[in-house]
Design a protein around this motif. Structure first.
Motif, PDB file in Angstrom:
ATOM      1  N   GLU A 297       0.809  -1.222   0.000  1.00  0.00           N
ATOM      2  CA  GLU A 297       0.000   0.000   0.000  1.00  0.00           C
ATOM      3  C   GLU A 297       0.840   1.270   0.000  1.00  0.00           C
ATOM      4  OE1 GLU A 297      -2.953   0.543  -0.835  1.00  0.00           O
ATOM      5  OE2 GLU A 297      -4.243   1.002   0.846  1.00  0.00           O
TER       6      GLU A 297
ATOM      7  N   SER B  76      -0.006   5.791  -0.500  1.00  0.00           N
ATOM      8  CA  SER B  76      -1.090   6.773  -0.440  1.00  0.00           C
ATOM      9  C   SER B  76      -1.786   6.968  -1.784  1.00  0.00           C
ATOM     10  CB  SER B  76      -0.565   8.113   0.073  1.00  0.00           C
ATOM     11  OG  SER B  76       0.439   8.607  -0.794  1.00  0.00           O
TER      12      SER B  76
ATOM     13  N   GLU C 141      -2.621   4.860  -3.928  1.00  0.00           N
ATOM     14  CA  GLU C 141      -3.563   3.793  -4.259  1.00  0.00           C
ATOM     15  C   GLU C 141      -4.483   3.434  -3.091  1.00  0.00           C
ATOM     16  OE1 GLU C 141      -2.382   0.559  -7.313  1.00  0.00           O
ATOM     17  OE2 GLU C 141      -0.638   0.828  -5.994  1.00  0.00           O
ATOM     18  N   ARG C 142      -4.357   4.156  -2.002  1.00  0.00           N
ATOM     19  CA  ARG C 142      -5.110   3.812  -0.791  1.00  0.00           C
ATOM     20  C   ARG C 142      -6.611   3.795  -1.072  1.00  0.00           C
ATOM     21  NH1 ARG C 142      -2.458   6.662   2.973  1.00  0.00           N
ATOM     22  NH2 ARG C 142      -1.152   4.833   3.251  1.00  0.00           N
ATOM     23  N   GLY C 143      -7.246   2.704  -0.653  1.00  0.00           N
ATOM     24  CA  GLY C 143      -8.688   2.575  -0.788  1.00  0.00           C
ATOM     25  C   GLY C 143      -9.184   2.189  -2.164  1.00  0.00           C
ATOM     26  N   LEU C 144      -8.272   1.863  -3.080  1.00  0.00           N
ATOM     27  CA  LEU C 144      -8.698   1.518  -4.438  1.00  0.00           C
ATOM     28  C   LEU C 144      -8.871   0.010  -4.607  1.00  0.00           C
ATOM     29  CD1 LEU C 144      -6.518   3.855  -6.708  1.00  0.00           C
ATOM     30  CD2 LEU C 144      -8.852   4.212  -5.885  1.00  0.00           C
ATOM     31  N   SER C 145      -9.917  -0.363  -5.296  1.00  0.00           N
ATOM     32  CA  SER C 145     -10.133  -1.741  -5.728  1.00  0.00           C
ATOM     33  C   SER C 145     -10.240  -1.732  -7.249  1.00  0.00           C
ATOM     34  CB  SER C 145     -11.413  -2.306  -5.091  1.00  0.00           C
ATOM     35  OG  SER C 145     -12.543  -1.585  -5.537  1.00  0.00           O
TER      36      SER C 145
ATOM     37  N   TYR D 116     -11.126   1.867  -8.535  1.00  0.00           N
ATOM     38  CA  TYR D 116     -12.402   2.304  -7.976  1.00  0.00           C
ATOM     39  C   TYR D 116     -12.207   2.670  -6.505  1.00  0.00           C
ATOM     40  CZ  TYR D 116     -17.397   2.430  -7.019  1.00  0.00           C
ATOM     41  OH  TYR D 116     -18.657   2.833  -6.678  1.00  0.00           O
ATOM     42  N   LYS D 117     -12.549   3.901  -6.161  1.00  0.00           N
ATOM     43  CA  LYS D 117     -12.448   4.395  -4.784  1.00  0.00           C
ATOM     44  C   LYS D 117     -13.759   4.049  -4.084  1.00  0.00           C
ATOM     45  CE  LYS D 117     -10.445   7.179  -1.667  1.00  0.00           C
ATOM     46  NZ  LYS D 117      -9.127   7.075  -1.152  1.00  0.00           N
ATOM     47  N   ASP D 118     -13.746   2.945  -3.343  1.00  0.00           N
ATOM     48  CA  ASP D 118     -14.964   2.441  -2.710  1.00  0.00           C
ATOM     49  C   ASP D 118     -15.620   3.465  -1.790  1.00  0.00           C
ATOM     50  OD1 ASP D 118     -14.949  -0.349  -3.739  1.00  0.00           O
ATOM     51  OD2 ASP D 118     -13.065  -0.458  -2.630  1.00  0.00           O
ATOM     52  N   ALA D 119     -14.826   4.158  -0.983  1.00  0.00           N
ATOM     53  CA  ALA D 119     -15.370   5.098  -0.003  1.00  0.00           C
ATOM     54  C   ALA D 119     -16.156   6.232  -0.657  1.00  0.00           C
ATOM     55  CB  ALA D 119     -14.245   5.666   0.858  1.00  0.00           C
ATOM     56  N   ASP D 120     -15.727   6.645  -1.847  1.00  0.00           N
ATOM     57  CA  ASP D 120     -16.381   7.754  -2.548  1.00  0.00           C
ATOM     58  C   ASP D 120     -17.276   7.290  -3.696  1.00  0.00           C
ATOM     59  OD1 ASP D 120     -14.903   9.412  -0.869  1.00  0.00           O
ATOM     60  OD2 ASP D 120     -13.275   9.611  -2.316  1.00  0.00           O
TER      61      ASP D 120
END
Length: 170
Positions: free
Chosen positions: A44, A46, A48-52, A73-77
């Motif tokens: 990990e 920064s 790419e953090r949170g990307l699937s 794909y930024k799941d959180a957003d």
């Protein structure tokens, strides 16, 4: 002024360095590397953090380099993120050692240190040090035995594979 230029040159050169005991593949054929790759696992960072559902798409540039489009794909957003970069060979075009830039004049190492020699169906990538590692595949999933073999290889070379993130691909 000369000292400042020297320090800048040293800093930029360090970004395209190679980690100890990491050797780029030889007999590399960039035309076989072109196209879409799926990120199976990564260490990990920064950017790419949170990307699937992360993919990288490579194509030729008119100047002899490679165009790189990374997408995830930024799941959180609930949004897709995409960035375009460019890559150039550090030494020879038949060696899997490139420098890549997504941010203006700044380049980082992209070292292909394991690659399916026939079908180019998988690759292991390092950055300038062992805190950067990617396992890529031509398909969204990978045979578990092959995946474990590649992770074991990376661990044996000194990467902290206990921190790998296995990327969700839909």
């Amino acid at each position: 002024m000369k000292k400042t230029l020297f320090l800048c040159a040293l800093l930029l050169a360090g970004c395209v360095g190679r980690p100890e005991n990491i050797e780029p593949v030889s007999h590399f054929d960039s035309s076989k590397y072109l196209g879409k790759w799926y990120e199976i696992a990564r260490l990990e960072h920064s950017f790419e953090r949170g990307l699937s559902q992360v993919t990288a798409d490579y194509s030729l540039r008119q100047d002899g380099g490679l165009k790189v489009i990374n997408r995830g794909y930024k799941d959180a957003d609930a949004v897709w993120k995409e960035v375009e970069g460019k890559a150039y060979f550090v030494d020879r075009k038949d060696v899997g050692y490139l420098k890549v830039s997504f941010f203006g004049p700044f380049y980082g190492s992209y070292i292909i240190f394991d690659l399916d020699p026939q079908a180019y169906s998988y690759s292991l990538i390092s950055g300038p040090d062992k805190s950067y590692l990617w396992l890529l595949s031509r398909t969204p999933t990978m045979d578990p035995a092959l995946q474990q073999k590649l992770v074991d290889k990376a661990r044996g070379l000194g990467f902290d594979t206990s921190k790998l993130i296995y990327v969700k691909q839909n």
